[in-house]
Structure formats: structure tokens, C-alpha cells
Motif scaffolding. Structure first.
Motif, mmCIF file in Angstrom:
data_model
loop_
_atom_site.group_PDB
_atom_site.id
_atom_site.type_symbol
_atom_site.label_atom_id
_atom_site.label_comp_id
_atom_site.label_asym_id
_atom_site.label_seq_id
_atom_site.Cartn_x
_atom_site.Cartn_y
_atom_site.Cartn_z
ATOM 1 N N ILE A 125 0.778 -1.092 0.086
ATOM 2 C CA ILE A 125 0.098 0.076 0.007
ATOM 3 C C ILE A 125 0.665 1.226 -0.132
ATOM 4 C CG2 ILE A 125 -1.659 1.337 1.506
ATOM 5 C CD1 ILE A 125 -2.754 -1.349 2.364
ATOM 6 N N LEU A 126 1.933 1.207 0.690
ATOM 7 C CA LEU A 126 2.785 2.614 0.876
ATOM 8 C C LEU A 126 4.151 2.466 0.267
ATOM 9 C CD1 LEU A 126 2.289 3.152 4.961
ATOM 10 C CD2 LEU A 126 0.946 3.990 3.036
ATOM 11 N N LYS A 127 4.339 1.463 -0.691
ATOM 12 C CA LYS A 127 5.425 1.248 -1.291
ATOM 13 C C LYS A 127 6.676 1.264 -0.627
ATOM 14 C CE LYS A 127 2.545 1.228 -4.649
ATOM 15 N NZ LYS A 127 1.928 -0.030 -5.358
ATOM 16 N N GLU A 128 6.564 0.846 0.627
ATOM 17 C CA GLU A 128 7.802 0.571 1.515
ATOM 18 C C GLU A 128 8.629 -0.591 1.119
ATOM 19 O OE1 GLU A 128 6.570 0.860 5.389
ATOM 20 O OE2 GLU A 128 5.796 2.636 5.399
ATOM 21 N N LYS A 129 9.786 -0.364 1.114
ATOM 22 C CA LYS A 129 11.034 -1.538 0.588
ATOM 23 C C LYS A 129 11.118 -2.532 1.901
ATOM 24 C CE LYS A 129 13.184 1.009 -2.943
ATOM 25 N NZ LYS A 129 14.369 1.578 -3.539
ATOM 26 N N LEU A 130 11.357 -3.865 1.586
ATOM 27 C CA LEU A 130 11.887 -4.750 2.506
ATOM 28 C C LEU A 130 12.969 -5.422 2.036
ATOM 29 C CD1 LEU A 130 8.377 -6.905 2.992
ATOM 30 C CD2 LEU A 130 9.389 -5.162 4.241
ATOM 31 N N SER A 131 14.258 -5.673 3.104
ATOM 32 C CA SER A 131 15.493 -6.231 2.742
ATOM 33 C C SER A 131 15.153 -7.835 2.392
ATOM 34 C CB SER A 131 16.248 -6.172 3.933
ATOM 35 O OG SER A 131 15.761 -6.927 5.131
ATOM 36 N N LYS A 132 16.193 -8.271 1.873
ATOM 37 C CA LYS A 132 16.202 -9.898 1.623
ATOM 38 C C LYS A 132 15.942 -10.691 2.920
ATOM 39 C CE LYS A 132 21.206 -10.714 1.634
ATOM 40 N NZ LYS A 132 22.205 -10.983 1.044
ATOM 41 N N TRP A 133 16.390 -10.319 4.054
ATOM 42 C CA TRP A 133 16.387 -10.795 5.202
ATOM 43 C C TRP A 133 14.928 -10.762 5.624
ATOM 44 C CZ3 TRP A 133 19.487 -14.356 7.488
ATOM 45 C CH2 TRP A 133 20.552 -14.169 7.178
ATOM 46 N N GLN A 134 14.052 -9.614 5.662
ATOM 47 C CA GLN A 134 12.868 -9.462 5.836
ATOM 48 C C GLN A 134 11.849 -10.299 4.802
ATOM 49 O OE1 GLN A 134 12.686 -5.065 5.696
ATOM 50 N NE2 GLN A 134 12.829 -5.055 7.760
ATOM 51 N N TRP A 135 12.174 -10.266 3.815
ATOM 52 C CA TRP A 135 11.318 -11.067 2.850
ATOM 53 C C TRP A 135 11.568 -12.779 3.330
ATOM 54 C CZ3 TRP A 135 7.387 -9.901 0.527
ATOM 55 C CH2 TRP A 135 7.127 -8.674 -0.288
ATOM 56 N N THR A 136 12.667 -13.103 3.722
ATOM 57 C CA THR A 136 12.820 -14.480 4.019
ATOM 58 C C THR A 136 12.079 -14.703 5.417
ATOM 59 O OG1 THR A 136 15.153 -14.461 3.162
ATOM 60 C CG2 THR A 136 14.614 -16.191 4.890
ATOM 61 N N ALA A 137 12.147 -13.393 6.300
ATOM 62 C CA ALA A 137 11.079 -13.954 7.388
ATOM 63 C C ALA A 137 9.755 -13.967 7.180
ATOM 64 C CB ALA A 137 11.323 -12.674 8.173
ATOM 65 N N VAL A 138 9.372 -13.278 6.116
ATOM 66 C CA VAL A 138 8.076 -13.343 5.611
ATOM 67 C C VAL A 138 7.707 -14.724 5.047
ATOM 68 C CG1 VAL A 138 6.213 -12.598 3.921
ATOM 69 C CG2 VAL A 138 7.534 -10.901 5.144
ATOM 70 N N GLY A 139 8.575 -15.184 4.283
ATOM 71 C CA GLY A 139 8.342 -16.687 3.787
ATOM 72 C C GLY A 139 8.243 -17.786 5.030
#
Length: 310
Positions: A125-139
Motif C-alpha cells: 500500500i505505502l510502497k515501503e521496501k523490504l530487505s532480503k532478510w525481511q522477505w525471508t522472514a515473511v516466507g
């Protein structure tokens, strides 16, 4: 990390919220809507009294600031605070229902995934960026949710609804910077009260006569609403918002421990694995803070705004 009065205030606030179920469970036989009615109405009275009596200068300053704004800016202030009241009302009602009629674990799980879910929605929604570590955490978090859904679809369904309502609340409050946070909370809870008031005569049960109900309600309003909010606001004056953010997880962790060891709710291997994955995802998601890596100043600022909204 040196513990000071601000850090201690934040820690105590989240510990208090973690024991919320102790005040809810004794009155679980009352309808969830009745508990919500009385919690909101009593909260409106107390928070309004605090702002009108103790924080009157802040209230007057915000009113002068509001009057100085353009019509479009004033409408934006109204929208973000009234919308926040709507989302808080939905979140409180669903949380009380899940805590009393589904399980404490489900309520606990909702606030384990909420911070990560908030970040994903902020990315969309706000177009904020995530790091690769954060995307890994989401997964990892998604994997934990998937495993838990195999075991109990009801738990994951209600947990995600609770988490979504609060996540959307946090996102809506990211840019709510024109009003003092506690004054804004007052407006939102007042909005909630005005929304619920017309439904009270038709949907409320008989006026409770059991003293236990009012004792528990007093704890809910004062100990689990007013005091933690004051402590959290006080803590944000002197503690890095990232530090406060990591302590957010104290709340659901205490909920889960209470569910297993105090309420004796059954936990199987799949649930243990699922919750373990969630905990791992939390560690991975916050690896910069935990391992003392340098934080991006922009992300620190965003985290600060999110925690003030909480």
C-alpha cells in the motif's frame, strides 16, 4: 543495553498487555459485544478526563493547530482519526471474541504475525521496501501459518482477521502526525463509542449485576488500556523506537505461555513447529537490531511512527 526509565516503561507496558487474558477469561460467559460496549464507554470517560484535566494544554494546542489548517488538511485529520476508530472497534470486538470463544493461542498468534503482516501490507500500500532478510522472514512466517492452518483452520482464520484489522489500523496511522498521539487515541475511542452507542439498547444484554464483571472491567479499562498506553507514550520519549518494536512480541509470547501452562490448552507437534517457525521469522525479520547491525535511518523513522500508533 542500559536499562533506563523509558526502556523499563515500555517493557512493563507490553508485559501488562501479555496478561490481558487474565481479566477477560473470568467473564467469558458474557457476550463479547457487551464486554466491548462497556470497555469502550468506560475508556471514553477515563481517557477524555485525562486529556481534559491533566493534558488540557496539549488539547488546546492541537485544537489551535487544527483550526489553522486548510479545509482539505482538516478533512484529512478527521478521516484518519475516524477511520482509526472504526478499525479499533473491529479489532477489539474480534479479539475479545477470539480470546473467549476460539482460544487464547489463536489470539496470541494474531499478534505474532501482526508486525510482519503490517510490513507486507505497507510494502503493497505505502510502497515501503523490504530487505532480503525481511522477505525471508515473511516466507518463514507464511510457512508457519500454513502448517497451523492444516491443524486448525478456525485458529488461523480468526487470527488473521484480528491481525489484519490491527495492521490496517497501524498503516492508517503512519501519517497521522498532526495530532498528539494520546489526543488522537481519544478521538478514535470516542468515535468507537459513538458508533456503538446506537446499538447498545438493542444488542446489549441485561445490565450486569455480578461484581466480578465490574472488577474485571476496571482492570481491562485501567490496567490493560489506560496505563499501558501512558507507559508506551512515555517510553517513546526516550527509547529508540526499534527497541520498543522488538518488545512488542512480549505480549503474544506471554499469551501463548498462559494458554499452554495456565489454561491447559492442548498443543500438538504441528502447533509447536508452527509457533517455532513464527519465532524464527521474528528473529530473522529483526536481525539488524538483534545482531547490532546498522539500521537504515528511513526504516527507523517508519518503525518509530508505527510504534507511536500502537
Amino acid at each position: 543495553m542500559r536499562i533506563n526509565k523509558y526502556y523499563l516503561a515500555a517493557f512493563i507496558a507490553f508485559v501488562i498487555w501479555g496478561f490481558f487474558s487474565l481479566a477477560l477469561k473470568p467473564i467469558h460467559h458474557y457476550p463479547s459485544l457487551d464486554i466491548l460496549f462497556y470497555r469502550v464507554f468506560f475508556s471514553v470517560v477515563l481517557i477524555s478526563a485525562i486529556n481534559l484535566i491533566i493534558r488540557r494544554n496539549v488539547l488546546l494546542k492541537d485544537w489551535k493547530n487544527y483550526k489553522s489548517k486548510s479545509k482539505s488538511d482538516r478533512n484529512k485529520i478527521i478521516r484518519v482519526n475516524v477511520g482509526g476508530g472504526l478499525l479499533l472497534t473491529a479489532n477489539w470486538f474480534i479479539f475479545i471474541y477470539v480470546m473467549n470463544h476460539i482460544s487464547v493461542k489463536a489470539a496470541s498468534f494474531a499478534y505474532l504475525v501482526c508486525p510482519i503482516l503490517t510490513t507486507v501490507l505497507a510494502f503493497i500500500i505505502l510502497k515501503e521496501k523490504l530487505s532480503k532478510w525481511q522477505w525471508t522472514a515473511v516466507g518463514i512466517s507464511v510457512l508457519g501459518c500454513t502448517l497451523l492452518s492444516f491443524n486448525s483452520f478456525a485458529d488461523i482464520f480468526y487470527s488473521l482477521i484480528v491481525a489484519l484489522t490491527y495492521a490496517f489500523y497501524l498503516i492508517s496511522q503512519r501519517k497521522n502526525t498532526e495530532v498528539d498521539k494520546f489526543v488522537g487515541l481519544n478521538i478514535q475511542i470516542l468515535t468507537s463509542g459513538l458508533i456503538l452507542l446506537p446499538f447498545f439498547p438493542a444488542f446489549s444484554g441485561p445490565v450486569p449485576t455480578d461484581s466480578l464483571f465490574y472488577i474485571c472491567l476496571a482492570f481491562i479499562v485501567i490496567l490493560f488500556t489506560i496505563i499501558p498506553l501512558f507507559l508506551n507514550l512515555f517510553a517513546l520519549k526516550g527509547v529508540n523506537s526499534s527497541t520498543v518494536g522488538i518488545m512488542l512480541y512480549i505480549n503474544p509470547l506471554i499469551n501463548f505461555v498462559l494458554a499452554v501452562f495456565y489454561y491447559k490448552e492442548a498443543v500438538n507437534e504441528i502447533q509447536l513447529i508452527s509457533y517455532s517457525l513464527i519465532l524464527i521469522s521474528i528473529i530473522v525479520f529483526n536481525e539488524k537490531l538483534i545482531f547490532n547491525r546498522k539500521l537504515n535511518p528511513q526504516k527507523v523513522t517508519e518503525s518509530h511512527e508505527e510504534n507511536i500508533s500502537r
